[in-house]
Write a protein that holds these residues in place. Structure first.
Motif, short mmCIF file in Angstrom:
data_model
loop_
_atom_site.label_atom_id
_atom_site.label_comp_id
_atom_site.label_asym_id
_atom_site.label_seq_id
_atom_site.Cartn_x
_atom_site.Cartn_y
_atom_site.Cartn_z
N MET A 1 0.85 -1.18 0.00
CA MET A 1 0.00 0.00 0.00
C MET A 1 0.90 1.25 0.00
SD MET A 1 -2.76 1.32 2.86
CE MET A 1 -1.69 1.22 4.27
N THR A 2 0.63 2.15 -0.91
CA THR A 2 1.35 3.42 -0.95
C THR A 2 0.76 4.35 0.10
OG1 THR A 2 1.67 3.13 -3.31
CG2 THR A 2 1.98 5.34 -2.43
N THR A 3 1.60 5.08 0.78
CA THR A 3 1.11 5.99 1.81
C THR A 3 1.53 7.42 1.48
OG1 THR A 3 3.06 5.72 3.18
CG2 THR A 3 1.21 4.21 3.59
N ARG A 4 0.85 8.36 2.10
CA ARG A 4 1.17 9.77 1.99
C ARG A 4 1.23 10.34 3.40
NH1 ARG A 4 -0.31 12.46 -2.94
NH2 ARG A 4 0.82 14.13 -1.93
N THR A 5 1.96 11.42 3.54
CA THR A 5 2.09 12.07 4.85
C THR A 5 1.12 13.23 4.93
OG1 THR A 5 4.40 11.45 5.00
CG2 THR A 5 3.68 13.27 6.39
N MET A 6 0.50 13.37 6.11
CA MET A 6 -0.41 14.47 6.37
C MET A 6 -0.11 14.98 7.77
SD MET A 6 -4.55 14.51 6.11
CE MET A 6 -5.04 14.04 7.76
N ASN A 7 0.17 16.25 7.90
CA ASN A 7 0.42 16.85 9.22
C ASN A 7 -0.86 17.49 9.73
OD1 ASN A 7 3.22 16.27 9.29
ND2 ASN A 7 3.53 17.90 7.80
N VAL A 8 -1.18 17.22 10.96
CA VAL A 8 -2.41 17.73 11.56
C VAL A 8 -2.09 18.27 12.95
CG1 VAL A 8 -4.75 17.12 12.32
CG2 VAL A 8 -3.76 15.99 10.33
N ARG A 9 -2.60 19.43 13.27
CA ARG A 9 -2.47 19.97 14.62
C ARG A 9 -3.71 19.57 15.41
NH1 ARG A 9 1.64 23.29 15.47
NH2 ARG A 9 2.66 24.25 13.68
N ILE A 10 -3.48 18.99 16.59
CA ILE A 10 -4.60 18.56 17.42
C ILE A 10 -4.41 19.13 18.82
CG2 ILE A 10 -5.03 16.47 16.08
CD1 ILE A 10 -3.61 14.88 18.23
N PRO A 11 -5.50 19.28 19.55
CA PRO A 11 -5.38 19.77 20.92
C PRO A 11 -4.49 18.86 21.77
CG PRO A 11 -7.68 19.78 20.21
CD PRO A 11 -6.89 19.05 19.16
N GLU A 12 -3.77 19.46 22.68
CA GLU A 12 -2.83 18.72 23.53
C GLU A 12 -3.53 17.60 24.30
OE1 GLU A 12 0.34 19.67 27.06
OE2 GLU A 12 -0.09 21.24 25.60
N ALA A 13 -4.73 17.88 24.80
CA ALA A 13 -5.45 16.87 25.57
C ALA A 13 -5.77 15.65 24.70
CB ALA A 13 -6.73 17.45 26.15
N LEU A 14 -6.17 15.88 23.47
CA LEU A 14 -6.47 14.77 22.57
C LEU A 14 -5.20 13.98 22.25
CD1 LEU A 14 -8.37 13.16 20.77
CD2 LEU A 14 -8.03 14.90 18.99
N TYR A 15 -4.10 14.69 22.06
CA TYR A 15 -2.82 14.02 21.81
C TYR A 15 -2.47 13.10 22.99
CZ TYR A 15 2.01 13.24 20.44
OH TYR A 15 3.20 12.65 20.07
#
Length: 78
Positions: A1-15
């Motif tokens: 499977m080929t993959t791609r990178t995606m950067n996402v900012r999420i709230p610290e609590a969720l992280y």
């Protein structure tokens, strides 16, 4: 499977919750994020399909008659 990178900012609590779940399940954060995104996309995709189908019906002139509309409203007490 080929993959791609995606950067996402999420709230610290969720992280933090994702990190905790990753540790508890011996999974990577990436795995959990992919699973969550798959579930969301699957559950929301029906809307796009239904909208496209409705537009195709409208483009084809496939509309309910006034009598059909009235019967549907009467059936549901509206």
């Amino acid at each position: 499977m080929t993959t791609r990178t995606m950067n996402v900012r999420i709230p610290e609590a969720l992280y933090g919750q994702i990190e905790e779940l990753a540790r508890a399940t011996a999974r990577t954060k990436s795995f959990l994020a992919i699973e969550a995104l798959k579930g969301y996309v699957e559950s929301e995709s029906w809307q796009v399909r239904d909208i496209r189908a409705g537009i195709a019906e409208a483009d084809a002139g496939d509309f309910a008659s006034p009598e059909e509309v009235a019967a549907t409203f009467a059936k549901h007490g509206a």
